[in-house]
Design a protein around this motif. Structure first.
Motif, PDB file in Angstrom:
ATOM      1  N   THR A  75       0.959  -1.209  -0.070  1.00 64.20           N
ATOM      2  CA  THR A  75      -0.230  -0.401  -0.211  1.00 64.20           C
ATOM      3  C   THR A  75       0.745   1.239  -0.125  1.00 64.20           C
ATOM      4  O   THR A  75       0.456   2.383  -0.634  1.00 64.20           O
ATOM      5  N   ARG A  76       1.770   1.301   0.028  1.00 61.00           N
ATOM      6  CA  ARG A  76       3.094   2.118   0.478  1.00 61.00           C
ATOM      7  C   ARG A  76       3.541   1.799  -0.032  1.00 61.00           C
ATOM      8  O   ARG A  76       4.780   1.935   0.294  1.00 61.00           O
ATOM      9  N   PRO A  77       4.331   2.493  -1.296  1.00 63.69           N
ATOM     10  CA  PRO A  77       5.765   1.984  -1.897  1.00 63.69           C
ATOM     11  C   PRO A  77       6.944   2.665  -1.436  1.00 63.69           C
ATOM     12  O   PRO A  77       6.774   4.033  -1.341  1.00 63.69           O
ATOM     13  N   LEU A  78       7.742   2.271  -1.341  1.00 73.34           N
ATOM     14  CA  LEU A  78       8.974   2.571  -0.699  1.00 73.34           C
ATOM     15  C   LEU A  78       8.902   3.233   0.494  1.00 73.34           C
ATOM     16  O   LEU A  78       9.413   3.961   1.171  1.00 73.34           O
ATOM     17  N   GLY A  79       7.639   3.091   1.100  1.00 72.07           N
ATOM     18  CA  GLY A  79       7.687   3.158   2.928  1.00 72.07           C
ATOM     19  C   GLY A  79       6.556   4.199   2.709  1.00 72.07           C
ATOM     20  O   GLY A  79       6.719   5.021   1.683  1.00 72.07           O
ATOM     21  N   VAL A  80       5.985   5.177   3.712  1.00 76.51           N
ATOM     22  CA  VAL A  80       5.450   5.650   4.101  1.00 76.51           C
ATOM     23  C   VAL A  80       6.487   7.016   3.990  1.00 76.51           C
ATOM     24  O   VAL A  80       5.684   8.355   3.782  1.00 76.51           O
ATOM     25  N   ALA A  81       7.929   7.181   4.457  1.00 74.90           N
ATOM     26  CA  ALA A  81       8.507   8.143   4.379  1.00 74.90           C
ATOM     27  C   ALA A  81       8.463   8.743   3.209  1.00 74.90           C
ATOM     28  O   ALA A  81       8.329  10.243   2.329  1.00 74.90           O
ATOM     29  N   ALA A  82       8.422   7.695   2.282  1.00 74.80           N
ATOM     30  CA  ALA A  82       8.231   7.639   0.175  1.00 74.80           C
ATOM     31  C   ALA A  82       7.153   9.142  -0.207  1.00 74.80           C
ATOM     32  O   ALA A  82       6.966   9.245  -0.557  1.00 74.80           O
ATOM     33  N   SER A  83       5.933   8.139   0.867  1.00 77.73           N
ATOM     34  CA  SER A  83       4.092   8.968  -0.194  1.00 77.73           C
ATOM     35  C   SER A  83       3.817  10.088   0.013  1.00 77.73           C
ATOM     36  O   SER A  83       4.356  10.670   0.874  1.00 77.73           O
ATOM     37  N   LEU A  84       3.336  10.669  -0.828  1.00 71.00           N
ATOM     38  CA  LEU A  84       2.789  12.030  -1.158  1.00 71.00           C
ATOM     39  C   LEU A  84       1.053  11.922  -0.473  1.00 71.00           C
ATOM     40  O   LEU A  84       0.658  13.114  -0.958  1.00 71.00           O
ATOM     41  N   ASP A  85       0.430  10.380  -0.096  1.00 70.98           N
ATOM     42  CA  ASP A  85      -0.435  10.622   0.285  1.00 70.98           C
ATOM     43  C   ASP A  85      -0.969  12.252   1.409  1.00 70.98           C
ATOM     44  O   ASP A  85       0.042  11.992   2.097  1.00 70.98           O
ATOM     45  N   PHE A  86      -2.123  12.302   1.009  1.00 68.60           N
ATOM     46  CA  PHE A  86      -2.653  13.183   2.764  1.00 68.60           C
ATOM     47  C   PHE A  86      -2.357  12.428   3.695  1.00 68.60           C
ATOM     48  O   PHE A  86      -1.782  13.129   4.513  1.00 68.60           O
ATOM     49  N   ASP A  87      -2.742  11.425   3.615  1.00 70.75           N
ATOM     50  CA  ASP A  87      -2.587  10.611   5.267  1.00 70.75           C
ATOM     51  C   ASP A  87      -1.700   9.367   4.715  1.00 70.75           C
ATOM     52  O   ASP A  87      -1.890   7.659   4.618  1.00 70.75           O
ATOM     53  N   ALA A  88      -0.263   9.617   5.238  1.00 70.46           N
ATOM     54  CA  ALA A  88       0.682   8.616   4.771  1.00 70.46           C
ATOM     55  C   ALA A  88       0.404   7.836   5.674  1.00 70.46           C
ATOM     56  O   ALA A  88       0.961   6.468   4.768  1.00 70.46           O
ATOM     57  N   HIS A  89       0.161   7.801   6.727  1.00 68.53           N
ATOM     58  CA  HIS A  89       0.375   6.815   7.883  1.00 68.53           C
ATOM     59  C   HIS A  89      -0.929   5.680   7.766  1.00 68.53           C
ATOM     60  O   HIS A  89      -0.501   4.825   8.477  1.00 68.53           O
ATOM     61  N   GLY A  90      -1.546   6.463   6.856  1.00 68.53           N
ATOM     62  CA  GLY A  90      -2.989   5.132   6.539  1.00 68.53           C
ATOM     63  C   GLY A  90      -3.969   4.700   7.996  1.00 68.53           C
ATOM     64  O   GLY A  90      -4.919   4.227   8.179  1.00 68.53           O
ATOM     65  N   LYS A  91      -3.727   5.820   8.544  1.00 68.65           N
ATOM     66  CA  LYS A  91      -4.786   6.110   9.753  1.00 68.65           C
ATOM     67  C   LYS A  91      -6.563   5.597   9.443  1.00 68.65           C
ATOM     68  O   LYS A  91      -6.867   5.401  10.360  1.00 68.65           O
ATOM     69  N   SER A  92      -6.474   6.979   8.638  1.00 67.70           N
ATOM     70  CA  SER A  92      -8.039   6.558   8.038  1.00 67.70           C
ATOM     71  C   SER A  92      -8.278   5.521   7.237  1.00 67.70           C
ATOM     72  O   SER A  92      -9.626   5.903   6.934  1.00 67.70           O
ATOM     73  N   LEU A  93      -8.215   4.737   6.583  1.00 64.87           N
ATOM     74  CA  LEU A  93      -8.247   4.201   6.303  1.00 64.87           C
ATOM     75  C   LEU A  93      -9.220   2.730   6.626  1.00 64.87           C
ATOM     76  O   LEU A  93      -9.621   1.804   5.805  1.00 64.87           O
ATOM     77  N   SER A  94      -8.784   2.952   7.914  1.00 63.74           N
ATOM     78  CA  SER A  94      -9.902   2.182   8.583  1.00 63.74           C
ATOM     79  C   SER A  94     -11.369   2.669   8.512  1.00 63.74           C
ATOM     80  O   SER A  94     -12.757   1.804   7.538  1.00 63.74           O
ATOM     81  N   TRP A  95     -11.640   3.762   7.897  1.00 59.97           N
ATOM     82  CA  TRP A  95     -13.265   4.311   7.574  1.00 59.97           C
ATOM     83  C   TRP A  95     -13.951   3.877   6.308  1.00 59.97           C
ATOM     84  O   TRP A  95     -14.649   3.611   5.851  1.00 59.97           O
ATOM     85  N   HIS A  96     -12.668   3.793   5.652  1.00 55.99           N
ATOM     86  CA  HIS A  96     -12.207   3.623   3.877  1.00 55.99           C
ATOM     87  C   HIS A  96     -13.384   2.134   3.922  1.00 55.99           C
ATOM     88  O   HIS A  96     -14.106   1.808   3.263  1.00 55.99           O
ATOM     89  N   LEU A  97     -12.834   1.019   5.118  1.00 61.72           N
ATOM     90  CA  LEU A  97     -12.807  -0.419   4.972  1.00 61.72           C
ATOM     91  C   LEU A  97     -14.090   0.057   5.862  1.00 61.72           C
ATOM     92  O   LEU A  97     -15.667  -1.131   5.859  1.00 61.72           O
ATOM     93  N   LEU A  98     -14.486   0.777   6.390  1.00 68.93           N
ATOM     94  CA  LEU A  98     -16.535   0.987   7.210  1.00 68.93           C
ATOM     95  C   LEU A  98     -17.120   0.632   6.482  1.00 68.93           C
ATOM     96  O   LEU A  98     -18.366   1.029   6.477  1.00 68.93           O
ATOM     97  N   GLU A  99     -17.351   1.736   4.908  1.00 66.02           N
ATOM     98  CA  GLU A  99     -17.927   2.040   4.284  1.00 66.02           C
ATOM     99  C   GLU A  99     -18.070   1.217   3.507  1.00 66.02           C
ATOM    100  O   GLU A  99     -19.361   1.727   2.731  1.00 66.02           O
ATOM    101  N   MET A 100     -17.407  -0.241   3.730  1.00 71.58           N
ATOM    102  CA  MET A 100     -17.508  -0.969   2.190  1.00 71.58           C
ATOM    103  C   MET A 100     -19.743  -1.886   3.320  1.00 71.58           C
ATOM    104  O   MET A 100     -19.758  -1.669   4.484  1.00 71.58           O
ATOM    105  N   GLU A 101     -19.541  -1.995   1.878  1.00 73.02           N
ATOM    106  CA  GLU A 101     -21.254  -2.891   1.876  1.00 73.02           C
ATOM    107  C   GLU A 101     -21.059  -4.035   1.751  1.00 73.02           C
ATOM    108  O   GLU A 101     -20.908  -4.727   1.293  1.00 73.02           O
ATOM    109  N   ILE A 102     -22.059  -4.419   3.185  1.00 70.85           N
ATOM    110  CA  ILE A 102     -22.178  -6.117   2.843  1.00 70.85           C
ATOM    111  C   ILE A 102     -23.818  -6.286   3.152  1.00 70.85           C
ATOM    112  O   ILE A 102     -24.920  -5.197   3.644  1.00 70.85           O
ATOM    113  N   GLU A 103     -24.245  -7.281   2.753  1.00 73.65           N
ATOM    114  CA  GLU A 103     -25.901  -8.388   2.977  1.00 73.65           C
ATOM    115  C   GLU A 103     -25.775  -8.454   4.151  1.00 73.65           C
ATOM    116  O   GLU A 103     -24.699  -9.774   4.168  1.00 73.65           O
ATOM    117  N   VAL A 104     -26.568  -8.828   4.826  1.00 72.06           N
ATOM    118  CA  VAL A 104     -27.235  -9.639   6.263  1.00 72.06           C
ATOM    119  C   VAL A 104     -28.506  -9.616   6.481  1.00 72.06           C
ATOM    120  O   VAL A 104     -29.310  -9.442   5.543  1.00 72.06           O
TER     121      VAL A 104
END
Length: 104
Positions: A75-104
């Motif tokens: 997810t982080r080519p060359l590691g977090v120090a080389a990332s130009l992402d807004f959230d380089a450390h991936g802390k907000s990726l949990s919210w992206h997962l929580l937005e996934m929909e499933i059928e129950v």
């Protein structure tokens, strides 16, 4: 069956080490963990995060606490120090997962 977002039945935490992102998905109720077992697969997570990785996803089951742990590789080519992402450390990726929909 109803479609719901994971945030309605679980919470999550995420972080990273080098080129890997780690996300834990913890269900509020054991029954929801059991219902999601076949729906929240490594393949679904890989597709959901395909915009940030070409790597595979590993799922570790933690039934005693009603949780899954996902390791998303490359997810982080060359590691977090080389990332130009807004959230380089991936802390907000949990919210992206929580937005996934499933059928129950």
């Amino acid at each position: 069956m109803a479609r719901i977002q994971l945030k309605e039945i679980a919470h999550a935490r995420s972080g990273d080490k080098g080129q890997k992102t780690n996300i834990s998905l913890i269900f509020y109720e054991q029954g929801m963990y059991e219902k999601a077992e076949e729906k929240v697969t490594a393949d679904r997570i890989e597709a959901h995060f395909s915009h940030i990785t070409d790597g595979d996803v590993e799922r570790y089951d933690l039934p005693q606490i009603g949780a899954f742990n996902f390791v998303i590789n490359q997810t982080r080519p060359l590691g977090v120090a080389a990332s130009l992402d807004f959230d380089a450390h991936g802390k907000s990726l949990s919210w992206h997962l929580l937005e996934m929909e499933i059928e129950v």
